[in-house]
Design an enzyme around this catalytic site. Sequence first.
Site, PDB file in Angstrom:
ATOM      1  N   ASP A   1       9.761  24.496 -17.120  1.00 26.64           N
ATOM      2  CA  ASP A   1       9.491  25.733 -17.849  1.00 26.64           C
ATOM      3  C   ASP A   1       9.816  26.957 -17.003  1.00 26.64           C
ATOM      4  O   ASP A   1      10.106  26.853 -15.808  1.00 26.64           O
ATOM      5  CB  ASP A   1       8.024  25.769 -18.287  1.00 26.64           C
ATOM      6  CG  ASP A   1       7.730  24.759 -19.394  1.00 26.64           C
ATOM      7  OD1 ASP A   1       8.665  24.400 -20.131  1.00 26.64           O
ATOM      8  OD2 ASP A   1       6.563  24.336 -19.512  1.00 26.64           O
TER       9      ASP A   1
ATOM     10  N   ARG B   1      13.041  18.802 -18.451  1.00 30.81           N
ATOM     11  CA  ARG B   1      13.068  20.264 -18.495  1.00 30.81           C
ATOM     12  C   ARG B   1      11.947  20.808 -17.626  1.00 30.81           C
ATOM     13  O   ARG B   1      10.889  20.201 -17.500  1.00 30.81           O
ATOM     14  CB  ARG B   1      12.926  20.755 -19.935  1.00 30.81           C
ATOM     15  CG  ARG B   1      11.658  20.330 -20.639  1.00 30.81           C
ATOM     16  CD  ARG B   1      11.632  20.848 -22.063  1.00 30.81           C
ATOM     17  NE  ARG B   1      11.669  22.291 -22.111  1.00 30.81           N
ATOM     18  CZ  ARG B   1      12.011  22.989 -23.199  1.00 30.81           C
ATOM     19  NH1 ARG B   1      12.353  22.351 -24.302  1.00 30.81           N
ATOM     20  NH2 ARG B   1      12.013  24.297 -23.180  1.00 30.81           N
TER      21      ARG B   1
ATOM     22  N   ARG C   1       0.352  21.508 -15.295  1.00 34.33           N
ATOM     23  CA  ARG C   1      -0.379  22.772 -15.153  1.00 34.33           C
ATOM     24  C   ARG C   1      -1.736  22.707 -15.842  1.00 34.33           C
ATOM     25  O   ARG C   1      -2.726  23.287 -15.360  1.00 34.33           O
ATOM     26  CB  ARG C   1       0.469  23.921 -15.699  1.00 34.33           C
ATOM     27  CG  ARG C   1       1.703  24.199 -14.844  1.00 34.33           C
ATOM     28  CD  ARG C   1       2.723  25.045 -15.590  1.00 34.33           C
ATOM     29  NE  ARG C   1       2.188  26.338 -15.954  1.00 34.33           N
ATOM     30  CZ  ARG C   1       2.743  27.145 -16.859  1.00 34.33           C
ATOM     31  NH1 ARG C   1       3.879  26.781 -17.461  1.00 34.33           N
ATOM     32  NH2 ARG C   1       2.211  28.306 -17.130  1.00 34.33           N
TER      33      ARG C   1
END
Length: 251
Positions: free
Chosen positions: A56, A54, A201
């Site tokens: 974001d 996935r 991140r």
Amino acid sequence: MDNKLQRFFLEIAYDGTMYHGWQLQHNAISVQQKLNDVLETVLRSKIETTGAGRTDTGVHAQQLFVHFDTQENQIKSKRSFLHSLNALLPQDISAQDLIPVSNNAHARFDATERSYAYFIHFKKDPFLTNRSWQIRDMPDIALMNTATQYLLGKQDFSCFSKSHTQVFTNICTIKQAYWHLENDRLVFRITADRFLRNMVRAIVGTLIEIGIKKKEAESILEVIRSRKRSQAGISVPAHGLYLTNIVYPYL
């Protein structure tokens, strides 16, 4: 009627600016929803896709593989099929390749490594809006690359993970991590067997703190050992992050 199914891997790329990530959402538009809708239109049947992972909200993908099943011989020409998909997909999503695979092949579980890149620029550039993170000053690249060496190998990376995620383990094996300059932009590249939610991140935010000399390079060891998200740096903006490559043993 012959209902035998054939599994395919579909390689796609997308600009994630307008989407709430890859995965289907109840009350928001996702890349998976757009892709499923178009596949069902082209194949004239209910299609369920499974992605390699996935991304974001706001994160981009230069390469993502998904698998789906459809009736054998339903797709007679790869070129024609990809043309039909791309004619119906939004401009910010493209179908790149179609690969027939065995029916037990799995886009998520069979991937052996994944790579991400994070892009940073230093001057206002309208063509990089939502595609790169602008900061003011160049951080110390050598210092950040010293710190990246402590990330390598098999470790518990709970400190870089979003809380309360549904995973069995926070242990990952990072195979490569480094910073370099590329066309006047600073780029962080990282490859691992798997990634946790928000991991790249948070790693970038932690390394930037080291690069601007708020912390020592060795401090990243204490962050990792703490297993606490609060000890790591900020989560940098999503729009600088790209999923760049996924590896399978049979592709």
